[in-house]
Design a protein around this motif. Structure first.
Motif, PDB file in Angstrom:
ATOM      1  N   VAL A   1      20.009  68.999  30.972  1.00 24.97           N
ATOM      2  CA  VAL A   1      20.505  70.031  30.050  1.00 24.97           C
ATOM      3  C   VAL A   1      19.340  70.733  29.364  1.00 24.97           C
ATOM      4  O   VAL A   1      19.287  71.964  29.300  1.00 24.97           O
ATOM      5  CB  VAL A   1      21.474  69.419  29.004  1.00 24.97           C
ATOM      6  CG1 VAL A   1      21.751  70.391  27.877  1.00 24.97           C
ATOM      7  CG2 VAL A   1      22.759  68.976  29.672  1.00 24.97           C
ATOM      8  N   ILE A   2      18.385  69.958  28.870  1.00 23.27           N
ATOM      9  CA  ILE A   2      17.239  70.546  28.177  1.00 23.27           C
ATOM     10  C   ILE A   2      16.412  71.394  29.132  1.00 23.27           C
ATOM     11  O   ILE A   2      15.957  72.486  28.772  1.00 23.27           O
ATOM     12  CB  ILE A   2      16.399  69.446  27.505  1.00 23.27           C
ATOM     13  CG1 ILE A   2      17.180  68.870  26.328  1.00 23.27           C
ATOM     14  CG2 ILE A   2      15.040  69.983  27.052  1.00 23.27           C
ATOM     15  CD1 ILE A   2      16.551  67.675  25.670  1.00 23.27           C
ATOM     16  N   GLU A   3      16.243  70.919  30.354  1.00 25.99           N
ATOM     17  CA  GLU A   3      15.504  71.694  31.352  1.00 25.99           C
ATOM     18  C   GLU A   3      16.215  73.016  31.644  1.00 25.99           C
ATOM     19  O   GLU A   3      15.575  74.075  31.706  1.00 25.99           O
ATOM     20  CB  GLU A   3      15.360  70.884  32.640  1.00 25.99           C
ATOM     21  CG  GLU A   3      14.586  71.591  33.724  1.00 25.99           C
ATOM     22  CD  GLU A   3      14.490  70.761  34.996  1.00 25.99           C
ATOM     23  OE1 GLU A   3      14.338  71.362  36.067  1.00 25.99           O
ATOM     24  OE2 GLU A   3      14.575  69.518  34.912  1.00 25.99           O
ATOM     25  N   PHE A   4      17.542  72.978  31.793  1.00 21.18           N
ATOM     26  CA  PHE A   4      18.308  74.191  32.066  1.00 21.18           C
ATOM     27  C   PHE A   4      18.209  75.179  30.903  1.00 21.18           C
ATOM     28  O   PHE A   4      17.949  76.373  31.109  1.00 21.18           O
ATOM     29  CB  PHE A   4      19.778  73.846  32.338  1.00 21.18           C
ATOM     30  CG  PHE A   4      20.649  75.044  32.517  1.00 21.18           C
ATOM     31  CD1 PHE A   4      20.656  75.745  33.708  1.00 21.18           C
ATOM     32  CD2 PHE A   4      21.452  75.495  31.473  1.00 21.18           C
ATOM     33  CE1 PHE A   4      21.451  76.864  33.871  1.00 21.18           C
ATOM     34  CE2 PHE A   4      22.252  76.618  31.625  1.00 21.18           C
ATOM     35  CZ  PHE A   4      22.251  77.297  32.827  1.00 21.18           C
ATOM     36  N   VAL A   5      18.403  74.693  29.689  1.00 24.52           N
ATOM     37  CA  VAL A   5      18.363  75.569  28.516  1.00 24.52           C
ATOM     38  C   VAL A   5      16.967  76.173  28.352  1.00 24.52           C
ATOM     39  O   VAL A   5      16.825  77.369  28.076  1.00 24.52           O
ATOM     40  CB  VAL A   5      18.797  74.806  27.242  1.00 24.52           C
ATOM     41  CG1 VAL A   5      18.530  75.619  25.993  1.00 24.52           C
ATOM     42  CG2 VAL A   5      20.260  74.434  27.335  1.00 24.52           C
ATOM     43  N   THR A   6      15.946  75.361  28.546  1.00 24.08           N
ATOM     44  CA  THR A   6      14.572  75.852  28.429  1.00 24.08           C
ATOM     45  C   THR A   6      14.283  76.928  29.467  1.00 24.08           C
ATOM     46  O   THR A   6      13.727  77.986  29.147  1.00 24.08           O
ATOM     47  CB  THR A   6      13.578  74.690  28.584  1.00 24.08           C
ATOM     48  OG1 THR A   6      13.872  73.694  27.605  1.00 24.08           O
ATOM     49  CG2 THR A   6      12.143  75.155  28.416  1.00 24.08           C
ATOM     50  N   GLU A   7      14.678  76.665  30.700  1.00 17.83           N
ATOM     51  CA  GLU A   7      14.448  77.625  31.784  1.00 17.83           C
ATOM     52  C   GLU A   7      15.189  78.938  31.522  1.00 17.83           C
ATOM     53  O   GLU A   7      14.620  80.026  31.671  1.00 17.83           O
ATOM     54  CB  GLU A   7      14.904  77.009  33.108  1.00 17.83           C
ATOM     55  CG  GLU A   7      14.634  77.868  34.316  1.00 17.83           C
ATOM     56  CD  GLU A   7      15.089  77.184  35.589  1.00 17.83           C
ATOM     57  OE1 GLU A   7      15.751  77.848  36.405  1.00 17.83           O
ATOM     58  OE2 GLU A   7      14.787  75.992  35.777  1.00 17.83           O
ATOM     59  N   MET A   8      16.453  78.852  31.122  1.00 20.19           N
ATOM     60  CA  MET A   8      17.229  80.060  30.836  1.00 20.19           C
ATOM     61  C   MET A   8      16.631  80.826  29.649  1.00 20.19           C
ATOM     62  O   MET A   8      16.594  82.058  29.661  1.00 20.19           O
ATOM     63  CB  MET A   8      18.681  79.708  30.541  1.00 20.19           C
ATOM     64  CG  MET A   8      19.463  79.238  31.747  1.00 20.19           C
ATOM     65  SD  MET A   8      19.640  80.486  33.018  1.00 20.19           S
ATOM     66  CE  MET A   8      20.847  81.545  32.268  1.00 20.19           C
ATOM     67  N   THR A   9      16.158  80.111  28.647  1.00 22.24           N
ATOM     68  CA  THR A   9      15.568  80.767  27.489  1.00 22.24           C
ATOM     69  C   THR A   9      14.295  81.510  27.872  1.00 22.24           C
ATOM     70  O   THR A   9      14.089  82.655  27.463  1.00 22.24           O
ATOM     71  CB  THR A   9      15.267  79.742  26.376  1.00 22.24           C
ATOM     72  OG1 THR A   9      16.478  79.054  26.049  1.00 22.24           O
ATOM     73  CG2 THR A   9      14.703  80.407  25.146  1.00 22.24           C
ATOM     74  N   HIS A  10      13.455  80.872  28.678  1.00 16.85           N
ATOM     75  CA  HIS A  10      12.224  81.530  29.122  1.00 16.85           C
ATOM     76  C   HIS A  10      12.540  82.768  29.953  1.00 16.85           C
ATOM     77  O   HIS A  10      11.903  83.819  29.776  1.00 16.85           O
ATOM     78  CB  HIS A  10      11.345  80.566  29.917  1.00 16.85           C
ATOM     79  CG  HIS A  10      10.642  79.564  29.066  1.00 16.85           C
ATOM     80  ND1 HIS A  10       9.646  79.888  28.177  1.00 16.85           N
ATOM     81  CD2 HIS A  10      10.795  78.218  28.964  1.00 16.85           C
ATOM     82  CE1 HIS A  10       9.220  78.802  27.566  1.00 16.85           C
ATOM     83  NE2 HIS A  10       9.913  77.778  28.017  1.00 16.85           N
ATOM     84  N   LYS A  11      13.520  82.648  30.842  1.00 14.19           N
ATOM     85  CA  LYS A  11      13.905  83.816  31.650  1.00 14.19           C
ATOM     86  C   LYS A  11      14.457  84.928  30.766  1.00 14.19           C
ATOM     87  O   LYS A  11      14.147  86.098  30.964  1.00 14.19           O
ATOM     88  CB  LYS A  11      14.947  83.419  32.696  1.00 14.19           C
ATOM     89  CG  LYS A  11      14.391  82.623  33.850  1.00 14.19           C
ATOM     90  CD  LYS A  11      15.502  82.280  34.823  1.00 14.19           C
ATOM     91  CE  LYS A  11      15.023  81.428  35.966  1.00 14.19           C
ATOM     92  NZ  LYS A  11      16.112  81.054  36.880  1.00 14.19           N
ATOM     93  N   ALA A  12      15.302  84.563  29.802  1.00 12.05           N
ATOM     94  CA  ALA A  12      15.902  85.564  28.924  1.00 12.05           C
ATOM     95  C   ALA A  12      14.851  86.243  28.051  1.00 12.05           C
ATOM     96  O   ALA A  12      14.971  87.426  27.738  1.00 12.05           O
ATOM     97  CB  ALA A  12      16.974  84.916  28.043  1.00 12.05           C
ATOM     98  N   MET A  13      13.822  85.499  27.673  1.00 11.28           N
ATOM     99  CA  MET A  13      12.764  86.088  26.860  1.00 11.28           C
ATOM    100  C   MET A  13      11.914  87.068  27.656  1.00 11.28           C
ATOM    101  O   MET A  13      11.285  87.954  27.076  1.00 11.28           O
ATOM    102  CB  MET A  13      11.877  84.990  26.270  1.00 11.28           C
ATOM    103  CG  MET A  13      12.549  84.208  25.167  1.00 11.28           C
ATOM    104  SD  MET A  13      11.547  82.858  24.550  1.00 11.28           S
ATOM    105  CE  MET A  13      10.232  83.752  23.742  1.00 11.28           C
ATOM    106  N   SER A  14      11.892  86.913  28.971  1.00 17.18           N
ATOM    107  CA  SER A  14      11.053  87.788  29.790  1.00 17.18           C
ATOM    108  C   SER A  14      11.758  89.080  30.190  1.00 17.18           C
ATOM    109  O   SER A  14      11.115  89.990  30.689  1.00 17.18           O
ATOM    110  CB  SER A  14      10.581  87.045  31.047  1.00 17.18           C
ATOM    111  OG  SER A  14      11.673  86.781  31.890  1.00 17.18           O
TER     112      SER A  14
END
Length: 125
Positions: free
Chosen positions: A62-75
């Motif tokens: 879950v943490i990996e998914f949220v982190t990955e989505m957050t990084h993508k959304a920030m870009s």
């Protein structure tokens, strides 16, 4: 001799598995969603008290998914900021996630309208 070099290089690359998060006093990182994940696992048919290892693995995912989505959304979109539209854009090709997010956003708007109507009825003129 070549083996010694390989082992030294391997030791330098070892990760503590914390994913950049604060590590607790016993070398384990603080579990953020343990209670919620246990309840969700039980709700989806697991034992009432699932194995701690299962909860930990699920939390890591879950943490990996949220982190990955957050990084993508920030870009995308406004650089360095996460907006709802960015998340919707990222999941647009996954029908199940897209439908769920759409439902949650609609429900959120309905709750806002209901709260506003309730406040106006109780505190309005």
């Amino acid at each position: 001799m070549a083996e010694d070099e390989d082992e030294a290089g391997y030791d330098e690359e070892l990760d503590d598995g914390s994913g950049g998060m604060d590590v607790g006093g016993h070398g384990r990182r603080k579990r953020l969603f343990s209670k919620e994940l246990r309840c969700m696992m039980y709700g989806f048919g697991d034992d009432q008290n699932p194995y701690t290892e299962s909860v930990d693995i699920l939390e890591d995912l879950v943490i990996e998914f949220v982190t990955e989505m957050t990084h993508k959304a920030m870009s995308i979109g406004r650089q360095g900021r996460v907006q709802v539209e960015d998340i919707v854009f990222l999941i647009r090709k996954d029908p199940r996630k897209f439908a769920r997010v759409k439902d949650l956003l609609t429900m959120n708007e309905e709750l806002k309208r209901a709260r506003k109507a309730f406040d106006e009825a109780n505190y309005g003129s």
